[in-house]
Design an enzyme around this catalytic site. Sequence first.
Site, PDB file in Angstrom:
ATOM      1  N   ALA A  53      24.204  -1.661  57.654  1.00  0.00           N
ATOM      2  CA  ALA A  53      23.622  -1.355  58.973  1.00  0.00           C
ATOM      3  C   ALA A  53      22.562  -0.256  58.910  1.00  0.00           C
ATOM      4  O   ALA A  53      21.804  -0.083  59.848  1.00  0.00           O
ATOM      5  CB  ALA A  53      24.723  -0.956  59.951  1.00  0.00           C
ATOM      6  N   ASP A  54      22.514   0.474  57.805  1.00  0.00           N
ATOM      7  CA  ASP A  54      21.576   1.596  57.724  1.00  0.00           C
ATOM      8  C   ASP A  54      21.074   1.783  56.288  1.00  0.00           C
ATOM      9  O   ASP A  54      21.273   2.828  55.674  1.00  0.00           O
ATOM     10  CB  ASP A  54      22.281   2.867  58.243  1.00  0.00           C
ATOM     11  CG  ASP A  54      21.324   4.038  58.411  1.00  0.00           C
ATOM     12  OD1 ASP A  54      20.091   3.821  58.433  1.00  0.00           O
ATOM     13  OD2 ASP A  54      21.811   5.187  58.518  1.00  0.00           O
ATOM     14  N   LEU A  55      20.427   0.734  55.774  1.00  0.00           N
ATOM     15  CA  LEU A  55      19.928   0.823  54.400  1.00  0.00           C
ATOM     16  C   LEU A  55      18.689   1.728  54.389  1.00  0.00           C
ATOM     17  O   LEU A  55      17.633   1.360  54.888  1.00  0.00           O
ATOM     18  CB  LEU A  55      19.581  -0.572  53.870  1.00  0.00           C
ATOM     19  CG  LEU A  55      19.268  -0.639  52.371  1.00  0.00           C
ATOM     20  CD1 LEU A  55      20.458  -0.167  51.543  1.00  0.00           C
ATOM     21  CD2 LEU A  55      18.885  -2.062  51.959  1.00  0.00           C
TER      22      LEU A  55
END
Length: 243
Positions: free
Chosen positions: A170-172
Amino acid sequence: MKFKKTAKGSIAYCQYTPSSIEPNWFAADFWRQQSAITGSSKGRYTTWFVDANSVGKAQNQWVLRHYYRGGLIEKISRDQYLFTGLEKTRAVAELALLENLYQQGFAVPKPIAANVERSGLFYRADLIIERVEGAEDLVARLSKAAMTDAQWLVLGETIAEFHNHGVYHADLNAKNILICDDKFYLIDFDRGELRKPNSQWQQANMSRLLRSFRKELGKLPTLAFNDGNWQQLHQGYLAKLNH
Ligand SMILES: Nc1ncnc2c1ncn2[C@@H]1O[C@H](COP(=O)(O)OP(=O)(O)O)[C@@H](O)[C@H]1O
Ligand SMILES: [Mg+2]
Protein backbone atom coordinates in the site's frame (compact mmCIF):
# COMPACT_ATOMS: atom_id res chain seq x y z
CA MET A 1 0.26 -17.89 14.03
CA LYS A 2 -0.70 -18.31 17.67
CA PHE A 3 -2.91 -16.11 19.82
CA LYS A 4 -3.11 -15.37 23.50
CA LYS A 5 -5.48 -13.25 25.52
CA THR A 6 -4.16 -10.30 27.47
CA ALA A 7 -5.77 -8.00 30.05
CA LYS A 8 -7.00 -5.60 27.37
CA GLY A 9 -7.04 -7.66 24.19
CA SER A 10 -4.87 -10.18 22.38
CA ILE A 11 -1.38 -10.88 21.17
CA ALA A 12 -0.74 -12.74 17.93
CA TYR A 13 2.74 -14.27 17.68
CA CYS A 14 4.81 -16.45 15.41
CA GLN A 15 6.44 -19.85 15.66
CA TYR A 16 9.78 -18.84 17.16
CA THR A 17 8.55 -15.92 19.25
CA PRO A 18 9.02 -16.47 23.01
CA SER A 19 5.57 -17.51 24.28
CA SER A 20 6.20 -15.40 27.38
CA ILE A 21 5.55 -12.34 25.23
CA GLU A 22 3.34 -9.80 27.01
CA PRO A 23 1.79 -6.39 26.28
CA ASN A 24 4.71 -4.60 27.99
CA TRP A 25 7.01 -5.67 25.19
CA PHE A 26 5.09 -3.43 22.81
CA ALA A 27 5.72 -0.30 24.89
CA ALA A 28 8.83 1.79 24.26
CA ASP A 29 8.91 2.63 27.99
CA PHE A 30 9.42 -1.02 28.90
CA TRP A 31 12.59 -1.14 26.80
CA ARG A 32 13.70 2.30 27.93
CA GLN A 33 13.59 1.20 31.56
CA GLN A 34 15.99 -1.62 30.74
CA SER A 35 18.21 0.62 28.61
CA ALA A 36 17.41 -1.69 25.71
CA ILE A 37 16.49 0.94 23.13
CA THR A 38 19.28 0.88 20.57
CA GLY A 39 17.90 3.45 18.15
CA SER A 40 14.89 4.91 16.45
CA SER A 41 13.67 6.14 13.11
CA LYS A 42 11.68 9.33 13.26
CA GLY A 43 9.25 9.97 10.46
CA ARG A 44 5.87 11.40 11.30
CA TYR A 45 5.95 8.92 14.15
CA THR A 46 8.71 6.97 15.82
CA THR A 47 9.80 3.42 15.08
CA TRP A 48 11.93 1.98 17.89
CA PHE A 49 14.87 -0.40 17.56
CA VAL A 50 15.25 -2.55 20.66
CA ASP A 51 17.63 -5.21 21.91
CA ALA A 52 15.48 -8.25 22.70
CA ASN A 53 18.28 -10.06 24.53
CA SER A 54 17.24 -8.32 27.71
CA VAL A 55 13.96 -10.24 27.81
CA GLY A 56 15.76 -13.53 27.36
CA LYS A 57 15.33 -16.22 24.74
CA ALA A 58 15.38 -14.10 21.60
CA GLN A 59 18.96 -13.27 20.66
CA ASN A 60 17.79 -10.60 18.35
CA GLN A 61 17.29 -6.99 17.52
CA TRP A 62 13.68 -6.03 17.10
CA VAL A 63 11.74 -3.18 15.55
CA LEU A 64 8.70 -1.87 17.40
CA ARG A 65 5.98 0.19 15.74
CA HIS A 66 2.69 1.60 16.94
CA TYR A 67 -0.11 2.10 14.41
CA TYR A 68 -1.22 5.68 13.90
CA ARG A 69 -3.90 7.12 11.72
CA GLY A 70 -3.14 9.64 9.04
CA GLY A 71 -5.20 12.40 7.53
CA LEU A 72 -8.13 14.29 9.00
CA ILE A 73 -9.36 11.45 11.20
CA GLU A 74 -6.08 11.79 13.07
CA LYS A 75 -7.41 14.95 14.73
CA ILE A 76 -10.33 12.99 16.15
CA SER A 77 -8.49 9.87 17.25
CA ARG A 78 -4.76 9.59 16.81
CA ASP A 79 -4.39 5.85 17.07
CA GLN A 80 -7.79 4.22 17.47
CA TYR A 81 -9.39 2.08 14.79
CA LEU A 82 -12.83 0.55 14.58
CA PHE A 83 -12.66 -3.10 15.68
CA THR A 84 -14.30 -5.51 13.24
CA GLY A 85 -12.49 -8.70 14.25
CA LEU A 86 -8.99 -9.60 15.41
CA GLU A 87 -7.80 -10.91 12.04
CA LYS A 88 -8.91 -7.68 10.43
CA THR A 89 -6.88 -5.41 12.69
CA ARG A 90 -4.03 -3.60 10.95
CA ALA A 91 -1.43 -5.33 13.12
CA VAL A 92 -2.65 -8.92 12.84
CA ALA A 93 -3.23 -8.53 9.09
CA GLU A 94 0.31 -7.21 8.61
CA LEU A 95 1.77 -9.96 10.79
CA ALA A 96 -0.12 -12.64 8.86
CA LEU A 97 1.01 -11.27 5.49
CA LEU A 98 4.61 -11.06 6.69
CA GLU A 99 4.48 -14.61 8.04
CA ASN A 100 3.14 -15.90 4.73
CA LEU A 101 5.86 -14.09 2.76
CA TYR A 102 8.67 -14.92 5.18
CA GLN A 103 7.84 -18.62 5.13
CA GLN A 104 7.93 -18.60 1.34
CA GLY A 105 11.38 -17.11 1.32
CA PHE A 106 10.55 -13.54 0.35
CA ALA A 107 12.93 -10.82 1.47
CA VAL A 108 10.89 -9.38 4.33
CA PRO A 109 11.83 -8.96 8.00
CA LYS A 110 11.07 -11.93 10.20
CA PRO A 111 7.70 -11.34 11.87
CA ILE A 112 7.55 -11.55 15.67
CA ALA A 113 4.19 -10.44 17.10
CA ALA A 114 1.21 -8.10 17.02
CA ASN A 115 -0.55 -6.55 19.99
CA VAL A 116 -4.17 -5.44 19.93
CA GLU A 117 -5.78 -3.54 22.80
CA ARG A 118 -9.54 -3.16 22.76
CA SER A 119 -11.43 -0.19 24.13
CA GLY A 120 -15.13 -0.34 23.42
CA LEU A 121 -15.75 -0.45 19.70
CA PHE A 122 -12.16 0.56 19.00
CA TYR A 123 -8.65 -0.83 19.22
CA ARG A 124 -5.05 0.33 19.33
CA ALA A 125 -2.27 -1.84 17.91
CA ASP A 126 1.48 -2.42 17.71
CA LEU A 127 3.78 -4.66 15.72
CA ILE A 128 7.17 -6.22 16.42
CA ILE A 129 9.37 -7.53 13.61
CA GLU A 130 13.01 -8.46 13.49
CA ARG A 131 15.48 -5.78 12.54
CA VAL A 132 17.37 -6.61 9.36
CA GLU A 133 20.90 -6.40 10.65
CA GLY A 134 23.18 -4.02 8.83
CA ALA A 135 20.39 -2.82 6.54
CA GLU A 136 19.50 0.76 5.72
CA ASP A 137 16.60 2.18 3.77
CA LEU A 138 17.19 3.52 0.29
CA VAL A 139 16.91 7.18 1.26
CA ALA A 140 19.61 6.72 3.89
CA ARG A 141 21.73 4.71 1.49
CA LEU A 142 21.39 6.94 -1.59
CA SER A 143 22.11 10.07 0.42
CA LYS A 144 25.58 8.63 1.05
CA ALA A 145 26.47 6.48 -1.94
CA ALA A 146 25.18 5.47 -5.35
CA MET A 147 24.03 1.98 -6.30
CA THR A 148 25.42 0.16 -9.31
CA ASP A 149 23.35 -0.59 -12.42
CA ALA A 150 23.37 -4.24 -11.37
CA GLN A 151 21.90 -3.33 -7.98
CA TRP A 152 19.11 -1.25 -9.54
CA LEU A 153 18.33 -4.18 -11.83
CA VAL A 154 18.16 -6.60 -8.90
CA LEU A 155 15.86 -4.22 -7.04
CA GLY A 156 13.48 -4.24 -10.03
CA GLU A 157 13.60 -8.04 -10.13
CA THR A 158 12.88 -8.21 -6.40
CA ILE A 159 9.77 -6.06 -6.74
CA ALA A 160 8.59 -8.15 -9.70
CA GLU A 161 8.85 -11.32 -7.59
CA PHE A 162 6.52 -9.78 -4.99
CA HIS A 163 4.13 -8.68 -7.75
CA ASN A 164 4.14 -12.12 -9.38
CA HIS A 165 3.02 -13.52 -6.05
CA GLY A 166 0.22 -10.92 -5.88
CA VAL A 167 1.72 -8.88 -3.07
CA TYR A 168 0.12 -5.45 -3.12
CA HIS A 169 2.14 -2.95 -1.09
CA ALA A 170 0.00 0.00 0.00
CA ASP A 171 2.97 2.34 0.40
CA LEU A 172 5.87 1.28 -1.80
CA ASN A 173 8.39 4.09 -1.35
CA ALA A 174 12.13 4.52 -1.02
CA LYS A 175 12.04 4.38 2.78
CA ASN A 176 10.16 1.10 2.73
CA ILE A 177 12.94 -0.64 0.83
CA LEU A 178 16.01 -1.79 2.72
CA ILE A 179 19.37 -2.69 1.25
CA CYS A 180 21.76 -5.03 3.01
CA ASP A 181 24.87 -6.00 1.07
CA ASP A 182 23.40 -6.72 -2.36
CA LYS A 183 20.02 -7.85 -1.15
CA PHE A 184 16.81 -5.81 -1.00
CA TYR A 185 14.02 -6.17 1.54
CA LEU A 186 10.54 -4.71 1.42
CA ILE A 187 9.11 -3.51 4.74
CA ASP A 188 6.04 -1.72 6.12
CA PHE A 189 3.18 -3.88 4.82
CA ASP A 190 0.48 -1.96 6.67
CA ARG A 191 -2.71 -2.28 4.56
CA GLY A 192 -0.87 -4.54 2.13
CA GLU A 193 -2.60 -7.66 0.88
CA LEU A 194 -2.49 -10.55 -1.54
CA ARG A 195 -4.35 -9.74 -4.72
CA LYS A 196 -4.87 -11.34 -8.06
CA PRO A 197 -1.90 -10.15 -10.16
CA ASN A 198 -3.14 -7.35 -12.38
CA SER A 199 -1.24 -4.66 -14.20
CA GLN A 200 -3.36 -1.86 -12.80
CA TRP A 201 -2.34 -2.11 -9.16
CA GLN A 202 1.15 -3.27 -10.10
CA GLN A 203 1.70 -0.13 -12.17
CA ALA A 204 0.21 1.99 -9.42
CA ASN A 205 2.80 0.53 -7.01
CA MET A 206 5.58 1.37 -9.46
CA SER A 207 4.37 4.92 -10.11
CA ARG A 208 4.19 5.52 -6.40
CA LEU A 209 7.76 4.33 -6.02
CA LEU A 210 8.98 6.61 -8.82
CA ARG A 211 7.15 9.57 -7.26
CA SER A 212 8.80 8.78 -3.96
CA PHE A 213 12.32 8.79 -5.46
CA ARG A 214 11.57 12.11 -7.17
CA LYS A 215 10.16 13.59 -4.00
CA GLU A 216 13.24 12.55 -2.03
CA LEU A 217 15.45 13.99 -4.78
CA GLY A 218 13.52 17.26 -4.45
CA LYS A 219 14.30 17.31 -0.74
CA LEU A 220 17.92 16.31 -1.23
CA PRO A 221 19.32 17.24 -4.67
CA THR A 222 22.50 15.23 -4.00
CA LEU A 223 20.51 11.99 -3.62
CA ALA A 224 22.05 9.34 -5.89
CA PHE A 225 18.99 8.82 -8.07
CA ASN A 226 18.50 9.65 -11.76
CA ASP A 227 16.38 8.58 -14.72
CA GLY A 228 19.02 6.05 -15.78
CA ASN A 229 18.71 4.34 -12.39
CA TRP A 230 14.95 4.13 -12.79
CA GLN A 231 15.37 2.66 -16.28
CA GLN A 232 17.61 -0.08 -14.87
CA LEU A 233 15.13 -0.82 -12.12
CA HIS A 234 12.26 -0.90 -14.58
CA GLN A 235 14.17 -3.14 -16.97
CA GLY A 236 14.83 -5.66 -14.20
CA TYR A 237 11.20 -5.40 -13.14
CA LEU A 238 9.78 -6.05 -16.63
CA ALA A 239 12.21 -8.89 -17.27
CA LYS A 240 10.98 -10.78 -14.17
CA LEU A 241 7.32 -9.87 -14.22
CA ASN A 242 4.90 -12.58 -15.39
CA HIS A 243 2.82 -11.05 -18.13
N1 LIG B 1 13.04 -4.58 10.00
C1 LIG B 1 13.76 -3.46 9.89
N2 LIG B 1 15.11 -3.54 9.83
C2 LIG B 1 15.86 -2.42 9.71
N3 LIG B 1 15.35 -1.17 9.64
C3 LIG B 1 14.00 -1.02 9.69
C4 LIG B 1 13.15 -2.16 9.81
N4 LIG B 1 11.87 -1.72 9.85
C5 LIG B 1 11.93 -0.38 9.76
N5 LIG B 1 13.21 0.06 9.66
C6 LIG B 1 13.62 1.48 9.53
O1 LIG B 1 12.66 2.31 10.18
C7 LIG B 1 11.98 3.14 9.24
C8 LIG B 1 10.50 3.29 9.59
O2 LIG B 1 9.89 2.01 9.67
P1 LIG B 1 8.49 1.70 9.01
O3 LIG B 1 8.11 0.32 9.43
O4 LIG B 1 8.54 1.94 7.55
O5 LIG B 1 7.49 2.72 9.73
P2 LIG B 1 6.80 4.08 9.24
O6 LIG B 1 6.89 4.20 7.75
O7 LIG B 1 5.41 3.93 9.73
O8 LIG B 1 7.55 5.17 9.94
C9 LIG B 1 12.24 2.50 7.87
O9 LIG B 1 12.15 3.44 6.82
C10 LIG B 1 13.64 1.92 8.05
O10 LIG B 1 14.61 2.93 7.90
MG1 LIG C 1 7.65 3.21 6.25
